[in-house]
Write a protein that holds these residues in place. Structure first.
Motif, PDB file in Angstrom:
ATOM      1  N   ARG A  62     -15.355 -19.194 -37.404  1.00  0.00           N
ATOM      2  CA  ARG A  62     -15.022 -19.788 -36.103  1.00  0.00           C
ATOM      3  C   ARG A  62     -16.166 -19.648 -35.113  1.00  0.00           C
ATOM      4  O   ARG A  62     -16.211 -20.347 -34.111  1.00  0.00           O
ATOM      5  N   LEU A  63     -17.095 -18.734 -35.394  1.00  0.00           N
ATOM      6  CA  LEU A  63     -18.197 -18.462 -34.477  1.00  0.00           C
ATOM      7  C   LEU A  63     -19.497 -19.154 -34.859  1.00  0.00           C
ATOM      8  O   LEU A  63     -20.506 -18.991 -34.176  1.00  0.00           O
ATOM      9  N   LEU A  64     -19.493 -19.925 -35.950  1.00  0.00           N
ATOM     10  CA  LEU A  64     -20.709 -20.630 -36.369  1.00  0.00           C
ATOM     11  C   LEU A  64     -20.991 -21.802 -35.437  1.00  0.00           C
ATOM     12  O   LEU A  64     -20.082 -22.321 -34.783  1.00  0.00           O
ATOM     13  N   SER A  65     -22.235 -22.232 -35.406  1.00  0.00           N
ATOM     14  CA  SER A  65     -22.592 -23.377 -34.557  1.00  0.00           C
ATOM     15  C   SER A  65     -22.063 -24.688 -35.126  1.00  0.00           C
ATOM     16  O   SER A  65     -21.960 -25.683 -34.412  1.00  0.00           O
ATOM     17  N   ALA A  66     -21.742 -24.701 -36.422  1.00  0.00           N
ATOM     18  CA  ALA A  66     -21.130 -25.871 -37.056  1.00  0.00           C
ATOM     19  C   ALA A  66     -19.798 -25.425 -37.652  1.00  0.00           C
ATOM     20  O   ALA A  66     -19.709 -24.381 -38.284  1.00  0.00           O
ATOM     21  N   ILE A  67     -18.775 -26.222 -37.423  1.00  0.00           N
ATOM     22  CA  ILE A  67     -17.441 -25.887 -37.912  1.00  0.00           C
ATOM     23  C   ILE A  67     -16.900 -26.998 -38.802  1.00  0.00           C
ATOM     24  O   ILE A  67     -17.244 -28.170 -38.634  1.00  0.00           O
ATOM     25  N   GLY A  68     -16.050 -26.621 -39.750  1.00  0.00           N
ATOM     26  CA  GLY A  68     -15.416 -27.603 -40.621  1.00  0.00           C
ATOM     27  C   GLY A  68     -14.120 -28.088 -40.006  1.00  0.00           C
ATOM     28  O   GLY A  68     -13.235 -27.282 -39.723  1.00  0.00           O
ATOM     29  N   VAL A  69     -14.040 -29.372 -39.765  1.00  0.00           N
ATOM     30  CA  VAL A  69     -12.792 -29.958 -39.267  1.00  0.00           C
ATOM     31  C   VAL A  69     -12.160 -30.764 -40.403  1.00  0.00           C
ATOM     32  O   VAL A  69     -12.860 -31.357 -41.231  1.00  0.00           O
ATOM     33  N   VAL A  70     -10.853 -30.765 -40.437  1.00  0.00           N
ATOM     34  CA  VAL A  70     -10.147 -31.477 -41.491  1.00  0.00           C
ATOM     35  C   VAL A  70     -10.156 -32.971 -41.167  1.00  0.00           C
ATOM     36  O   VAL A  70      -9.671 -33.394 -40.123  1.00  0.00           O
ATOM     37  N   ALA A  71     -10.730 -33.737 -42.090  1.00  0.00           N
ATOM     38  CA  ALA A  71     -10.818 -35.184 -41.908  1.00  0.00           C
ATOM     39  C   ALA A  71      -9.790 -35.929 -42.758  1.00  0.00           C
ATOM     40  O   ALA A  71      -9.446 -37.074 -42.460  1.00  0.00           O
ATOM     41  N   GLU A  72      -9.317 -35.273 -43.804  1.00  0.00           N
ATOM     42  CA  GLU A  72      -8.359 -35.931 -44.704  1.00  0.00           C
ATOM     43  C   GLU A  72      -7.609 -34.871 -45.491  1.00  0.00           C
ATOM     44  O   GLU A  72      -8.182 -33.854 -45.883  1.00  0.00           O
ATOM     45  N   VAL A 127     -15.184 -31.924 -42.827  1.00  0.00           N
ATOM     46  CA  VAL A 127     -16.430 -32.509 -42.334  1.00  0.00           C
ATOM     47  C   VAL A 127     -16.990 -31.523 -41.325  1.00  0.00           C
ATOM     48  O   VAL A 127     -16.255 -31.031 -40.460  1.00  0.00           O
ATOM     49  N   TYR A 128     -18.271 -31.228 -41.448  1.00  0.00           N
ATOM     50  CA  TYR A 128     -18.892 -30.255 -40.546  1.00  0.00           C
ATOM     51  C   TYR A 128     -19.456 -30.952 -39.324  1.00  0.00           C
ATOM     52  O   TYR A 128     -20.114 -31.985 -39.423  1.00  0.00           O
ATOM     53  N   VAL A 129     -19.110 -30.368 -38.168  1.00  0.00           N
ATOM     54  CA  VAL A 129     -19.524 -30.915 -36.881  1.00  0.00           C
ATOM     55  C   VAL A 129     -20.099 -29.785 -36.030  1.00  0.00           C
ATOM     56  O   VAL A 129     -19.774 -28.613 -36.230  1.00  0.00           O
ATOM     57  N   ASP A 130     -20.923 -30.157 -35.078  1.00  0.00           N
ATOM     58  CA  ASP A 130     -21.438 -29.195 -34.108  1.00  0.00           C
ATOM     59  C   ASP A 130     -20.240 -28.667 -33.306  1.00  0.00           C
ATOM     60  O   ASP A 130     -19.398 -29.449 -32.852  1.00  0.00           O
ATOM     61  N   ALA A 131     -20.183 -27.352 -33.140  1.00  0.00           N
ATOM     62  CA  ALA A 131     -19.041 -26.738 -32.456  1.00  0.00           C
ATOM     63  C   ALA A 131     -18.894 -27.208 -31.013  1.00  0.00           C
ATOM     64  O   ALA A 131     -17.786 -27.233 -30.485  1.00  0.00           O
ATOM     65  N   GLN A 132     -19.991 -27.594 -30.376  1.00  0.00           N
ATOM     66  CA  GLN A 132     -19.929 -28.032 -28.980  1.00  0.00           C
ATOM     67  C   GLN A 132     -19.748 -29.544 -28.851  1.00  0.00           C
ATOM     68  O   GLN A 132     -18.875 -30.010 -28.130  1.00  0.00           O
ATOM     69  N   THR A 133     -20.587 -30.307 -29.542  1.00  0.00           N
ATOM     70  CA  THR A 133     -20.584 -31.767 -29.360  1.00  0.00           C
ATOM     71  C   THR A 133     -19.598 -32.497 -30.260  1.00  0.00           C
ATOM     72  O   THR A 133     -19.277 -33.647 -30.012  1.00  0.00           O
TER      73      THR A 133
END
Length: 154
Positions: A62-72, A127-133
């Motif tokens: 949860r603290l990484l700069s990139a996080i995995g979000v569920v896309a499907e 899908v990995y995304v930037d935690a901020q953007t």
């Protein structure tokens, strides 16, 4: 028994998954009909993937700069579950991309002895995304290395 029946009896679907993650059912997982509600299966899968990633990498993901979000996600139900069943989630990776991971998962119920009974199968895409953007980015190195250990040879 025929030869194909012999093969089916000896086939252990759990052996197709490089990792198993234990999950316990909870009293409130059961719905009005007395079995685990279908939406709860997704919670089991999400908990297993993220718990396994944290345990394997030693990181709080949860603290990484990139996080995995569920896309499907998808789920096929094979067997009814109910509290107080003890479960195992089988984890494997169907496809490891540069910005996404496609997990192939299975949910097993612990049965008498060491036998695991298949209850559900799932496809789960991070899908990995930037935690901020929230813009897509490459999978973090530590996550990619861990996921690589789950890749199923094709």
């Amino acid at each position: 028994m025929t030869a194909s029946a012999d093969q089916r009896a000896e086939h252990n679907p759990a052996s197709e998954y490089p990792a198993l993650w234990p999950i316990g059912t909870r009293w409130d997982d059961n719905d009005h009909y007395g079995h685990v509600n279908n939406v709860t299966y997704y919670s089991y899968f999400d908990t297993a993937v993220n718990g396994w990633l944290m345990a394997t990498t030693g990181l709080d993901i949860r603290l990484l700069s990139a996080i995995g979000v569920v896309a499907e996600t998808s789920c096929n139900y094979h067997r009814e579950l109910s509290f107080p069943d003890r479960l195992q989630v089988g984890l494997s990776v169907e496809k490891l991309g540069t910005r996404s991971i496609v997990y192939k998962l299975a949910l097993f119920r612990d049965a008498v002895g060491d036998e695991l009974q298949l209850a559900a199968t799932s496809r789960f895409v991070h899908v990995y995304v930037d935690a901020q953007t929230r813009r897509p980015v490459p999978i973090p190195t530590e996550i990619e290395a861990a996921a690589r250990t789950l890749v199923i040879p094709s």
